[in-house]
Design an enzyme around this catalytic site. Structure first.
Site, PDB file in Angstrom:
ATOM      1  CE1 TYR A   1      -4.452  -1.746   4.862  1.00 37.95           C
ATOM      2  CE2 TYR A   1      -3.416   0.708   4.547  1.00 37.95           C
ATOM      3  CZ  TYR A   1      -3.881  -0.490   3.747  1.00 37.95           C
ATOM      4  OH  TYR A   1      -3.941  -0.826   2.611  1.00 37.95           O
TER       5      TYR A   1
ATOM      6  CB  SER B   1      -0.763  -0.005   1.402  1.00 37.47           C
ATOM      7  OG  SER B   1      -1.634   1.237   1.625  1.00 37.47           O
TER       8      SER B   1
END
Length: 264
Positions: A160, A147
Site C-alpha cells: 500500500y 494517503s
C-alpha cells in the site's frame, strides 16, 4: 451575491472515480453542491445508482458509468461516455483505491500486484484517458487522493505504501508536464479516514495482531495528534477548494490531512 459566488463550480464538469462509497461519494456530493455536473464511476452499479439519485434529487446533474479502473479498455470507454454525457470534463478526481496489509515476511505477491494495480496503475490509466482533453482545452484540475502513506512508511503496509508513494510521484511528474496548459495536478494525503475501507483495515489488523476492534480503532485514532479519524467530508472540502479558480496557483503539491501527524 451572484450564483457563481454561491456555486463556485457552476458550469464545470467533474469525474470522480471510486465514487460509490466513502471518500469518493463525499467528494461527488460536495462537487455537485458547489455547482459542478458530476460523472461518477465505480464497480458497484447499485451504489452508483443511489448516489446519482441523491445528487439529482438535490437539483444537480449527474451521470454514472460502471468501470473497473484497473482495466484500460474499460477506462477508455468510461472516460469517453462520461465526457460526452456531461458535455466535457474540467475536473478529475482519482479516488479509486484499496488497502491491504501483511507482514513483509511471506508477503503475498498477489497483494503486491493488486495494491499497485488499483492504487497506482488505475490513476495512470484514467489520467492518460482524460489528459488530452485538458491539453486541448488548455485548462483543468486533476486531484489525486493519495494517503499520508505517500509521505511516510509504516509496518505491515509495504505494498500500500509503495503504491501511494507512486501516486505522489506521478502527481508531481504530471504537474510539471501539464504546467504550460494551465492544468493543475495535486494530491491530497489523508490519514486514516472514517470509511468502509478503514473498517476493512480494522478487521485485517485484528487478524494480524490479535487485538480487539476497540483496541485497533483506538490505535488508528492515536496516529493523529488530534486523536481522531478524519471525516470524509474534510477530504471532500479540500478537493472542492483545489477544483476552484482561486486554487490555480497550487500545483504539484501533496497536501496532508492527518491532524498534524506529518508536518511538511
Amino acid at each position: 451575491m451572484t450564483q457563481e459566488q454561491y456555486l463556485p463550480l457552476a458550469g464545470r464538469c467533474a469525474i470522480v472515480t471510486g465514487a460509490g462509497r466513502g471518500i469518493g461519494r463525499s467528494i461527488a456530493l460536495a462537487l455537485a453542491e458547489a455547482g459542478a455536473a458530476v460523472g461518477v464511476t465505480a464497480r458497484s452499479a447499485e451504489e452508483l445508482e443511489q448516489l446519482v439519485s441523491e445528487i439529482k434529487a438535490k437539483g444537480h446533474e449527474s451521470l454514472a458509468v460502471c468501470c473497473d479502473v484497473t482495466d484500460p479498455e474499460q477506462v477508455r470507454s468510461m472516460a469517453q461516455t462520461l465526457r460526452a454525457g456531461l458535455g466535457g470534463v474540467d475536473i478529475l478526481v482519482n479516488n479509486a483505491g484499496n488497502a491491504g496489509s501483511h507482514k513483509f515476511v511471506d508477503h503475498p505477491d498477489e497483494l503486491w500486484h493488486r495494491m499497485l494495480a488499483i492504487n497506482l496503475t488505475s490513476v495512470y490509466y484514467v489520467c492518460k484517458a482524460l489528459t488530452p482533453t485538458f491539453i486541448e482545452q488548455r485548462g483543468g484540475r486533476i486531484i489525486n487522493i493519495a494517503s499520508i502513506a505517500s509521505r511516510v512508511g509504516d509496518r505491515y503496509i509495504a505494498a500500500y505504501t509503495a503504491s501511494k508513494h507512486g501516486v505522489l510521484g506521478l502527481t508531481r511528474a504530471l504537474a510539471a508536464e501539464l504546467l504550460p496548459y494551465n492544468v493543475t495536478v495535486n494530491a491530497i494525503c489523508p490519514g486514516y479516514v472514517d470509511t468502509p475501507m478503514t473498517d476493512g483495515n480494522v478487521r485485517n489488523m485484528m487478524t494480524l495482531t490479535g487485538k480487539s476492534e476497540e483496541q485497533v480503532r483506538d490505535f488508528l485514532a492515536k496516529t493523529s495528534p488530534q486523536k481522531r479519524l478524519i471525516a470524509p467530508e474534510e477530504v471532500a472540502g479540500l478537493a472542492v477548494y483545489l477544483a476552484q479558480d482561486i486554487a490555480k496557483g497550487i500545483t504539484g503539491q501533496a497536501i496532508n490531512l492527518d491532524g498534524g501527524g506529518v508536518m511538511s
